[in-house]
Design a protein around this motif. Structure first.
Motif, PDB file in Angstrom:
ATOM      1  N   ALA A 179       0.840  -1.188   0.000  1.00 53.17           N
ATOM      2  CA  ALA A 179       0.000   0.000   0.000  1.00 53.17           C
ATOM      3  C   ALA A 179       0.879   1.243   0.000  1.00 53.17           C
ATOM      4  N   PRO A 180       0.482   2.290  -0.708  1.00 59.77           N
ATOM      5  CA  PRO A 180       1.298   3.514  -0.738  1.00 59.77           C
ATOM      6  C   PRO A 180       1.462   4.147   0.631  1.00 59.77           C
ATOM      7  N   GLU A 181       0.507   3.901   1.540  1.00 64.02           N
ATOM      8  CA  GLU A 181       0.575   4.489   2.878  1.00 64.02           C
ATOM      9  C   GLU A 181       1.789   3.983   3.670  1.00 64.02           C
ATOM     10  N   ARG A 182       2.349   2.877   3.219  1.00 61.94           N
ATOM     11  CA  ARG A 182       3.508   2.331   3.926  1.00 61.94           C
ATOM     12  C   ARG A 182       4.767   3.159   3.666  1.00 61.94           C
ATOM     13  N   PHE A 183       4.707   4.012   2.667  1.00 65.11           N
ATOM     14  CA  PHE A 183       5.884   4.767   2.254  1.00 65.11           C
ATOM     15  C   PHE A 183       5.648   6.265   2.449  1.00 65.11           C
ATOM     16  N   GLU A 184       6.695   6.964   2.801  1.00 69.05           N
ATOM     17  CA  GLU A 184       6.581   8.405   2.998  1.00 69.05           C
ATOM     18  C   GLU A 184       6.387   9.130   1.674  1.00 69.05           C
TER      19      GLU A 184
END
Length: 246
Positions: free
Chosen positions: A143-148
Motif C-alpha cells: 500500500a502507498p501508505e507504507r511509504f513516505e
C-alpha cells in the motif's frame, strides 16, 4: 547517519517482464484514443511526451511537461485528453495481463527497515500518474501508505536517470544525499544516484538488463551505467543497512 531507503519499483519491489507488459500496454491504451487520433499518431505523441520529460528543467511538474508535448496542435483538448488518460488507468489498465512475483524476503525487509525507524520511499521512474503507480505497487501487495513518498508524474519535475531526480527527492525529505540509500535493479537509472552522494545497492533478482529499450522496432540508448556500492538480492539490503548504521 542513514535516514532513508529509496526503493525502485519495477523489477526491484515487484518482478515482471517489463518489455512484454509495455507492448500489451500499448495495445490496450491506443484504442482508447481512437476517436481522437489514428493509432500511429497516438503512439508518436505518447513517445514524444515521455521522451520529452528528460528535458524538463524542473520548473513544473512532469505532468504539465508531458501534456504540453502530447497535446501540441490539439487546441483546447488538454483537459479532455488528461481525463481520457485517467479513465484508462482507472479501468482498462487493470485488464492488461501481467505475471508478477515478489522478491524473496520483501515483507521481512520492509518490516526490519521500519523497525529501525528508517524513512521509506518508492523511487520509481515518474513516467506514470499516481493512480498507475499505486496499482503497480499493489502488484507486490504493498500500500502507498507504507511509504513516505511515492514518486509519480504529478509530484516530480525530473525523471531517471537525471541526477536532479534524486536531488528533488532529498529536498522533499529535507535530507542530504549522504543520508540516503538507493536500492534498484538498474545500473543506469538507479545507480546514477551515487553521483549525487547517495550510497547505492544494485539488486540481482531481475538479472542483467539489456540497456536498449525496444520501441516500435528501434533500439534506443538508455545512458551510462554506474557502479554500485553494494550488490545482491533485495533481502541483502538489511545486512548492508545494519553495517551502515554501525
Amino acid at each position: 547517519m542513514l535516514q532513508a531507503i529509496l526503493l525502485d519499483l519495477d523489477n526491484t519491489l515487484v518482478l515482471f517482464d517489463e518489455t512484454g507488459f509495455y507492448l500489451r500496454y500499448m495495445e490496450r491504451i491506443t484504442p482508447c484514443f481512437a476517436d481522437l487520433m489514428p493509432a500511429e499518431a497516438f503512439r508518436d505523441r505518447l513517445l514524444r511526451g515521455i521522451r520529452g520529460l528528460a528535458r524538463n528543467d524542473g520548473s513544473r511538474p512532469n505532468s504539465d511537461h508531458f501534456m504540453e508535448r502530447f497535446c501540441e496542435g490539439l487546441d483546447g483538448a488538454r483537459e479532455a485528453v488528461w481525463e481520457r488518460f485517467m479513465t484508462f488507468y482507472a479501468s482498462e489498465y487493470d485488464r492488461i495481463p501481467v505475471t508478477v512475483k515478489r522478491p524473496a524476503g520483501l515483507a521481512e525487509l520492509l518490516d526490519r527497515l521500519e523497525g529501525w525507524g528508517l524513512r521509506l520511499v518508492v523511487a520509481t521512474n515518474p513516467l506514470f500518474p499516481e493512480l498507475a503507480q499505486t496499482k503497480r505497487l499493489a502488484w507486490a501487495d504493498l500500500a502507498p501508505e507504507r511509504f513516505e513518498l511515492l514518486t509519480h508524474l504529478e509530484n516530480m519535475s525530473y525523471v531517471k536517470p537525471r541526477a536532479d531526480y534524486y536531488r528533488q527527492i532529498c529536498k522533499k525529505l529535507d535530507l542530504t544525499p549522504e543520508q540516503c540509500l538507493m536500492v534498484g535493479n538498474d545500473a543506469v537509472n538507479d545507480m546514477v544516484a551515487g553521483t549525487v552522494g547517495m550510497t547505492t545497492y544494485l539488486t540481482t533478482e531481475a538479472g542483467v538488463i539489456d540497456y536498449g529499450a525496444v520501441t516500435e522496432g528501434r533500439r534506443v540508448s538508455r545512458g551510462t551505467s554506474h557502479p554500485a556500492d553494494f550488490s545482491g538480492p533485495l533481502s541483502g539490503v538489511a545486512e548492508v543497512v545494519a553495517r551502515l548504521r554501525g
